[in-house]
Design a protein around this motif. Structure first.
Motif, short mmCIF file in Angstrom:
data_model
loop_
_atom_site.label_atom_id
_atom_site.label_comp_id
_atom_site.label_asym_id
_atom_site.label_seq_id
_atom_site.Cartn_x
_atom_site.Cartn_y
_atom_site.Cartn_z
N PRO A 12 0.83 -1.22 0.00
CA PRO A 12 0.00 0.00 0.00
C PRO A 12 0.85 1.25 0.00
CG PRO A 12 -0.76 -1.57 1.67
CD PRO A 12 0.54 -2.07 1.16
N ARG A 13 0.32 2.30 -0.62
CA ARG A 13 0.99 3.60 -0.64
C ARG A 13 0.00 4.67 -0.18
NH1 ARG A 13 4.86 1.05 -0.53
NH2 ARG A 13 6.63 0.98 -1.98
N ALA A 14 0.46 5.54 0.72
CA ALA A 14 -0.38 6.61 1.25
C ALA A 14 -0.95 7.44 0.12
CB ALA A 14 0.43 7.48 2.20
N ALA A 15 -2.22 7.85 0.30
CA ALA A 15 -2.88 8.61 -0.75
C ALA A 15 -3.95 9.52 -0.15
CB ALA A 15 -3.52 7.68 -1.79
N ILE A 16 -4.26 10.59 -0.88
CA ILE A 16 -5.29 11.55 -0.50
C ILE A 16 -6.30 11.65 -1.65
CG2 ILE A 16 -5.79 13.88 0.33
CD1 ILE A 16 -3.89 12.35 2.15
N TRP A 17 -7.59 11.49 -1.30
CA TRP A 17 -8.66 11.65 -2.29
C TRP A 17 -9.22 13.06 -2.18
CZ3 TRP A 17 -11.95 9.06 -5.83
CH2 TRP A 17 -13.22 9.60 -6.00
N THR A 18 -9.23 13.80 -3.30
CA THR A 18 -9.78 15.14 -3.32
C THR A 18 -10.67 15.30 -4.55
OG1 THR A 18 -7.79 16.00 -2.22
CG2 THR A 18 -9.26 17.62 -3.25
N ASN A 19 -11.96 15.34 -4.33
CA ASN A 19 -12.92 15.60 -5.40
C ASN A 19 -12.69 14.72 -6.63
OD1 ASN A 19 -15.15 16.88 -6.53
ND2 ASN A 19 -13.89 18.48 -7.49
N ALA B 56 5.30 -0.45 3.37
CA ALA B 56 4.03 0.19 3.07
C ALA B 56 3.95 1.57 3.70
CB ALA B 56 2.88 -0.68 3.59
N SER B 57 3.01 2.37 3.21
CA SER B 57 2.73 3.67 3.82
C SER B 57 1.22 3.90 3.78
CB SER B 57 3.46 4.79 3.08
OG SER B 57 3.01 4.93 1.75
N TRP B 58 0.74 4.67 4.75
CA TRP B 58 -0.69 4.99 4.85
C TRP B 58 -0.85 6.43 5.29
CZ3 TRP B 58 1.75 0.97 7.29
CH2 TRP B 58 1.44 -0.33 6.86
N ALA B 59 -1.90 7.06 4.83
CA ALA B 59 -2.33 8.34 5.40
C ALA B 59 -3.41 8.00 6.42
CB ALA B 59 -2.88 9.27 4.32
N THR B 60 -3.11 8.14 7.71
CA THR B 60 -3.99 7.63 8.76
C THR B 60 -4.99 8.66 9.25
OG1 THR B 60 -2.34 8.25 10.43
CG2 THR B 60 -2.27 5.98 9.58
N SER C 179 5.19 -2.13 8.14
CA SER C 179 5.07 -3.39 7.43
C SER C 179 3.62 -3.79 7.20
CB SER C 179 5.79 -4.49 8.20
OG SER C 179 5.28 -4.59 9.53
N HIS C 180 2.77 -3.63 8.23
CA HIS C 180 1.37 -4.04 8.09
C HIS C 180 0.55 -3.25 9.08
CE1 HIS C 180 -2.24 -6.51 7.81
NE2 HIS C 180 -1.71 -7.05 6.73
N LEU C 181 -0.48 -2.56 8.60
CA LEU C 181 -1.23 -1.63 9.43
C LEU C 181 -1.91 -2.31 10.61
CD1 LEU C 181 -2.02 1.34 9.66
CD2 LEU C 181 -4.01 0.87 8.26
#
Length: 590
Positions: free
Chosen positions: A439-446, A462-466, A480-482
């Motif tokens: 997984p790769r951190a991401a931001i959803w905008t419109n 892995a990375s996450w936007a928490t 490694s794993h959320l």
């Protein structure tokens, strides 16, 4: 060495206006010492009898990410005769690196040398103090005084809480320390910020030792912050906190001991615990004192209301919006039509999307505090926008939002995204994952997914936007794993820019951010023992909370006014027993 002929087959140098060309060569030492400046010589000779002296401009680059100094761009004059020696080149990263010189107008006119950078063998040692007393469990970081980069970190526990950090480059450095408990970070010699810290010079093969004589330092004197003392909630039984609001009110549930699971919901404020009626788990509350939970109950001013049967609610906004999902008696996966929002006594079932065939597995009942279980419902905002997690016909888990009756699946050409947090502007923080990748951190905008690039992230990491606040600032973590509450690196993402939370060598995990830019989470103080400590970070300032013996497992919530709520464990009759801690750390003005 790369040559350029005047045949039009390659780009010509600036001196080739009449068809003349040059050959460039770079002469550099084959072996240098990290942090020690050295000289290089650049020669540009003509390729033909009619070619005049080189009068172009050259620039330098290197693949050493820790480079301290490169020569600025230089324009040759006719007096140079095509030869110039550059001084002060300083590489810091050990190993093999390339140093490249190139013409600024024609990058084909270039040459590079491979340089081996040897470890300088410099070291620094001393003791971290607070009012002349040694501090337990401190972490010391050495910074490059020229670039500001963190070079290396180490614990102050070698002997009598001394620290010794070896393998450092030569040259100018600064030193700082952080410690568990109520201490503010400190930088030598007793400075509050890295920019103000004293500069020390390390020599190859030598150890800089803390001195009380001239030259004085490096002296690290942490300031004790007494307001950071934690407040313990509840009695000696099991206490599980779930949320805190801006008034400092805390909700959760408690029971007498680990074997007794008759859970009693409660609300706590200023040392007073009030038990609530009913058999349920409070999951969230707002500043008006409204509480919701699992099962889907709503409590306010002594009145308990059932919102829906066989369902749960995990969030409530300041203007009363709640969101939840319904399930069968066994908690099995059921259709997407079971998502709903509730406000002012009215429940509205949501039409999700034909793309979503069912909601994702709830992964166990409860408020989602005791694990990182995937929830069917994730969040709801002040506009009543619902964030959830569903499964497509292809069996792919993907996030979705329902706004004003319109459902949108969080995916684009980048991949499918699942969301962890939602702000009032409709932005979603989460992660995107392609088949077979981490997984790769991401931001959803419109409707648009912006993947967050974390420097130095391995392919298997892995990375996450928490979490995301109302300013669009997001917490980004690596690991490694959320589901295992990883401890890696934590960043604050602001308009595409990442800022590292805490020292480079400190392992952290954060899942809370407020509109003041405060980030709350846990740090790994002792990898061998697995000791975790809660922290609050705001730009330029990392504050450890409580005492190291409190064994904080995770930060549960963070209010807009800096109330931090954490879940900790203590050993009772050989069993890990949870209890609740809270702090108040007023945010700095922005």
């Amino acid at each position: 060495m790369l040559g350029l002929a005047a045949l039009g087959l390659v780009a010509a140098s600036p001196a080739a206006a009449t068809g003349r060309g040059h050959v460039v060569s770079l002469s550099a030492p084959t072996r240098v010492v990290a942090g020690v400046p050295f000289d290089v010589t650049v020669r540009l000779r003509p390729t033909g009898r009619d070619t005049g002296p080189y009068v172009g401009t050259v620039s330098f680059s290197t693949d050493d990410r820790q480079v301290r100094a490169l020569p600025p761009d230089y324009t040759f004059t006719r007096a140079d005769g095509g030869v110039h020696t550059f001084t002060g080149v300083t590489l810091v990263g050990t190993g093999h690196h390339r140093l490249t010189v190139r013409d600024t107008r024609s990058h084909r006119l270039q040459d590079a040398d491979r340089i081996t950078v040897a470890n300088a063998g410099a070291a620094i040692e001393g003791q971290v103090l607070a009012n002349f007393d040694p501090v337990l469990g401190a972490t010391v970081t050495v910074y490059d005084a020229v670039t500001g980069r963190a070079l290396k970190s180490g614990p102050a526990n070698v002997d009598d809480n001394h620290y010794r950090i070896t393998g450092l480059p030569a040259g100018r450095v600064k030193v700082g320390a952080v410690a568990p408990g109520p201490y503010a970070p400190d930088f030598a010699n007793d400075r509050d910020a890295l920019e103000q810290a004293n500069v020390f010079t390390l020599l190859p093969g030598r150890t800089l030792t803390q001195s009380w004589d001239e030259p004085f330092g490096p002296y690290l004197d942490l300031e004790r912050l007494y307001p950071q003392s934690s407040v313990r909630i509840g009695d000696d039984g099991v206490v599980v906190p779930t949320a805190v609001n801006d008034r400092g009110q805390v909700v959760g549930y408690h029971y007498g001991d680990v074997a007794n699971e008759d859970r009693t919901p409660f609300i706590w404020q200023e040392g007073v615990t009030t038990d609530l009626e009913g058999d349920w788990q409070p999951c969230a509350l707002n500043n008006a004192g409204e509480i919701v939970g699992d099962p889907a109950y709503h409590w306010q001013d002594g009145t308990l209301t059932v919102l829906a049967t066989n369902s749960s609610v995990h969030r409530i906004t300041e203007n009363g919006w709640t969101g939840g999902t319904r399930y069968d008696a066994d908690g099995d996966r059921i259709g997407p039509e079971t998502a709903y929002v509730w406000r002012a006594g009215v429940r509205t079932d949501l039409v999700v999307s034909p793309v979503i065939t069912r909601l994702a597995s709830i992964g166990g009942r409860g408020c989602g505090i005791e694990s990182h279980s995937t929830l069917r419902f994730q969040d709801v905002n002040d506009q009543g926008t619902f964030l959830g997690l569903g499964v497509t016909r292809e069996g792919v888990e993907v996030g979705f939002v329902v706004e004003r009756g319109r459902a949108r699946v969080l995916r684009d050409a980048t991949g499918a995204m699942w969301g962890l947090d939602l702000n009032d502007a409709g932005q979603v923080a989460g992660a995107v994952q392609r088949h077979g990748t981490a997984p790769r951190a991401a931001i959803w905008t419109n409707g648009r997914i912006t993947q967050v690039h974390v420097p130095g992230l391995r392919a298997d990491e892995a990375s996450w936007a928490t979490a995301i606040n109302e300013r669009g600032e997001a917490v980004v973590v690596t690991g490694s794993h959320l589901s295992e509450w990883p401890l890696g690196r934590t960043y604050l993402w602001q308009r595409g820019k990442l800022t590292l939370v805490g020292p480079k060598g400190l392992q952290t995990f954060a899942n809370q951010v407020n509109d003041a830019g405060q980030v709350a989470g846990v740090a790994l103080l002792d990898p061998a023992e697995g000791t975790r400590q809660a922290f609050v970070w705001q730009p330029g300032d990392l504050l450890m909370l409580g005492q190291g013996g409190e064994g904080v497992a995770k930060v549960v919530d963070l209010s807009e006014r800096g109330h931090v709520l954490a879940l900790a464990y203590r050993s009772v009759a050989g069993a890990d027993t949870p209890y609740a801690l809270t702090w108040r750390m007023p945010p700095k003005p922005r």
